[in-house]
Design an enzyme around this catalytic site. Structure first.
Site, mmCIF file in Angstrom:
data_model
loop_
_atom_site.group_PDB
_atom_site.id
_atom_site.type_symbol
_atom_site.label_atom_id
_atom_site.label_comp_id
_atom_site.label_asym_id
_atom_site.label_seq_id
_atom_site.Cartn_x
_atom_site.Cartn_y
_atom_site.Cartn_z
ATOM 1 N N THR A 134 0.859 -1.187 0.000
ATOM 2 C CA THR A 134 0.000 0.000 0.000
ATOM 3 C C THR A 134 0.894 1.235 0.000
ATOM 4 O O THR A 134 2.118 1.130 -0.042
ATOM 5 C CB THR A 134 -0.914 0.026 1.235
ATOM 6 O OG1 THR A 134 -0.127 0.339 2.403
ATOM 7 C CG2 THR A 134 -1.595 -1.325 1.447
ATOM 8 N N CYS A 135 0.276 2.409 0.096
ATOM 9 C CA CYS A 135 1.080 3.633 0.101
ATOM 10 C C CYS A 135 1.909 3.757 1.372
ATOM 11 O O CYS A 135 2.903 4.485 1.403
ATOM 12 C CB CYS A 135 0.180 4.856 -0.071
ATOM 13 S SG CYS A 135 -1.047 5.071 1.233
ATOM 14 N N ASN A 136 1.523 3.045 2.432
ATOM 15 C CA ASN A 136 2.220 3.166 3.713
ATOM 16 C C ASN A 136 3.066 1.960 4.091
ATOM 17 O O ASN A 136 3.793 2.012 5.086
ATOM 18 C CB ASN A 136 1.216 3.419 4.840
ATOM 19 C CG ASN A 136 0.741 4.854 4.860
ATOM 20 O OD1 ASN A 136 1.462 5.751 4.447
ATOM 21 N ND2 ASN A 136 -0.480 5.073 5.311
ATOM 22 N N ARG A 137 2.981 0.869 3.346
ATOM 23 C CA ARG A 137 3.714 -0.332 3.738
ATOM 24 C C ARG A 137 3.940 -1.257 2.540
ATOM 25 O O ARG A 137 3.191 -1.234 1.561
ATOM 26 C CB ARG A 137 2.973 -1.091 4.837
ATOM 27 C CG ARG A 137 1.668 -1.742 4.398
ATOM 28 C CD ARG A 137 0.938 -2.390 5.574
ATOM 29 N NE ARG A 137 0.499 -1.385 6.532
ATOM 30 C CZ ARG A 137 1.013 -1.233 7.753
ATOM 31 N NH1 ARG A 137 1.982 -2.018 8.168
ATOM 32 N NH2 ARG A 137 0.559 -0.303 8.565
ATOM 33 N N GLY A 276 -6.336 11.342 -11.005
ATOM 34 C CA GLY A 276 -6.554 9.948 -10.618
ATOM 35 C C GLY A 276 -7.897 9.776 -9.945
ATOM 36 O O GLY A 276 -8.157 10.381 -8.904
ATOM 37 N N GLY A 281 -8.566 8.576 -4.834
ATOM 38 C CA GLY A 281 -9.042 9.822 -5.427
ATOM 39 C C GLY A 281 -10.497 10.089 -5.101
ATOM 40 O O GLY A 281 -10.892 11.225 -4.807
#
Length: 537
Positions: A134-137, A276, A281
């Site tokens: 994901t964007c964090n991990r 996006g 988004g």
């Protein structure tokens, strides 16, 4: 591992600090050091949510110095097979342990998860695998036939994929094993390990891992069950603790950050652009509406997704612009949100320099809020005088709001996490005796078949009718089943009786010795040999 209370910020470079002062805590060879009640360890870091900032910092420093990280420990472990069953492990990095510059190099797009799983399970010592990116991990969950060799293979795979030397990766990676790995996944699913404590999107991402893995065939019975139980834990935590109420998501934090950076008098009149129209988004649009925004321009490859958002959200004017008009749309915007799966930057310093200046009423600076990993906006864009870039790592100042209340709820959530962890461990323990049960049945059936054949030869098969032969076979099978019933009952480990796991395992080892059955260790070695031979063909 004891109950944890909040997501801990693991310190980069913990390995080097741990080497010099960790001799005593590393003794015993366990992969994961125990932590004090109410604490949580990530790469040798423990944080207590009921402690103040100073106490937390002190706890982090002590834990970092007193623990040999699992990644260091696997390097010095005896390079032989010691366990009687495969190990579950998670190895990865997150917003707590690595900057976005590193995370984006390891990010795996959702459509590539099956390919990554296939590559991982083709490694000699990896039996099952799952990827959560994901964007964090970016976390890899595996069932390793040999945990130290398996982890080394995974680290090498990550290094090859990202182009980052393994030695540099180890400065930011964390590794957890067996029950610690399971607890971590359950906490991730519950939103307890997120940058935004209690955020809900991670649960949907965990569900997607299961769907993706089932399509690729890489999620064997252990990881498949673990992820499904993690989903159950995540749902229970949200329903029973209400931890998500008042919590912010990455998308809402991005909107909040943008409004914080704009002049207060101009927040509602700022020209908003979203690039996006995916899930993230869509959430940006939702939170813009909540803040009173009346219009947003959306740039997307196709108009269908934008139409779907427009149909669902009637309280805002949504203007569609095709991807070919992205830079023209950016020239007319005060705030640019980016949330695409592009692996290359959409905006570089040159692009930003070509954009017109922003009015002084808006602070004279165009804001780029990039919540994509890999990043859509190059960091050097901030070198342009009339532009500022914020990425997911800059959202921390926003998520502090309402944090104390959510930390209290996180403590309540740990009770649920522990309950679900015990259920999963009981299920996995019940598998411990399955190989012995199968081998004992096979052993008994071979003897039955051999003795039956001798008996039939003595009687003379020509003198037996089909009914008589079937009756003799059923008799021999019945005798074997009756004889095995007692021993097999003592191998049950499903909580249906008062036997403890230790007693059941003692029974299993006794049967293995008495009947000279192959050990599970031999089975693991056979699996490894088969994988090595397959990879060489």
């Amino acid at each position: 591992m004891m109950a944890s209370t909040t997501s801990a910020t693991a310190a980069g470079g913990a390995f080097a600090a741990a080497k010099t002062r960790a001799g005593s805590s590393a003794a015993g060879g366990g992969a994961c050091a125990r932590v004090a009640a109410g604490g949580r360890r990530r790469s040798g870091v423990v944080v207590r949510c009921d402690a103040g900032v100073e106490a937390q910092a002190q706890a982090q420093a002590v834990a970092k110095a007193a623990s040999v990280a699992a990644l260091e420990q696997f390097k010095i472990s005896a390079d032989r097979y010691m366990k009687e069953r495969s190990s579950i492990a998670v190895i990865g990095l997150s917003v707590h342990t690595a900057p976005v510059e590193m995370r984006e190099k390891l990010a795996v797009a959702e459509e590539l998860w099956p390919r990554a799983i296939s590559e991982l399970t083709s490694l000699n010592h990896i039996e099952e695998a799952a990827v959560l990116s994901t964007c964090n991990r970016m976390e890899i969950y595996v069932v390793a036939l040999s945990w130290n060799r398996g982890i080394r293979e995974v680290v090498d795979w990550m290094s090859k994929k990202s182009g980052i030397p393994a030695s540099e990766l180890r400065e930011h990676l964390f590794m957890l094993r067996d029950s610690d790995a399971t607890r971590h996944l359950f906490e991730v699913s519950a939103g307890l390990d997120s940058l935004v404590l209690g955020e809900g999107q991670i649960l949907a991402q965990v569900k997607q891992v299961v769907r993706s893995g089932q399509n690729s065939g890489g999620l064997g019975k252990n990881i498949d069950r673990m992820f499904k139980d993690a989903i159950t834990a995540g749902k229970r935590v949200r329903c029973e603790t209400n931890i998500s109420s008042g919590a912010v998501s990455v998308s809402s934090a991005a909107v909040e950050l943008a409004l914080m950076k704009l002049p207060k008098s101009e927040c509602l009149s700022a020209r908003m652009l979203l690039i996006g129209a995916g899930k993230m988004g869509k959430l940006v649009v939702k939170h813009l509406i909540a803040k009173g925004c009346k219009k947003v321009v959306v740039v997307n490859r196709s108009v269908e997704r934008v139409d779907a958002i427009r149909e669902e959200m009637k309280d805002i004017e949504i203007v569609y612009r095709p991807l070919t008009e992205m830079y023209e749309a950016a020239a007319e915007a005060d705030v640019v949100f980016t949330s695409t799966a592009s692996e290359t930057p959409l905006f570089t310093k040159e692009h930003a320099e070509a954009l017109p200046a922003i009015s002084d009423a808006m602070g004279g600076v165009r804001l780029f809020v990039d919540i994509s990993v890999p990043r859509n906006v190059s960091a050097c864009v901030s070198e342009v005088g009339h532009a500022r870039v914020y990425n997911v790592d800059d959202l921390k100042e926003v998520v502090e709001a309402n944090k104390e209340d959510r930390l209290r709820k996180a403590m309540e959530a740990q009770t649920i996490i522990t309950q679900e962890l015990k259920r999963f461990e009981a299920w996995r323990d019940s598998l411990e005796t399955v190989p012995t049960i199968k081998k004992l049945r096979s052993y008994a059936d071979r003897i039955r078949a051999s003795e039956l054949e001798k008996c039939l030869q003595k009687i003379g098969e020509d003198s037996l009718t089909k009914k008589m032969r079937r009756s003799i076979e059923e008799l021999s099978t019945g005798i074997v089943n009756k004889l095995l019933h007692g021993p097999l009952q003592h191998l049950r480990c499903d909580g249906s009786d008062s036997r403890t796991l230790d007693e059941t395992l003692e029974n299993m080892h006794a049967l293995n010795r008495m009947f000279s059955l192959d050990t599970e260790k031999a089975i693991i070695e056979q699996k490894i040999k088969a994988k090595v031979e397959k990879s060489q063909n």
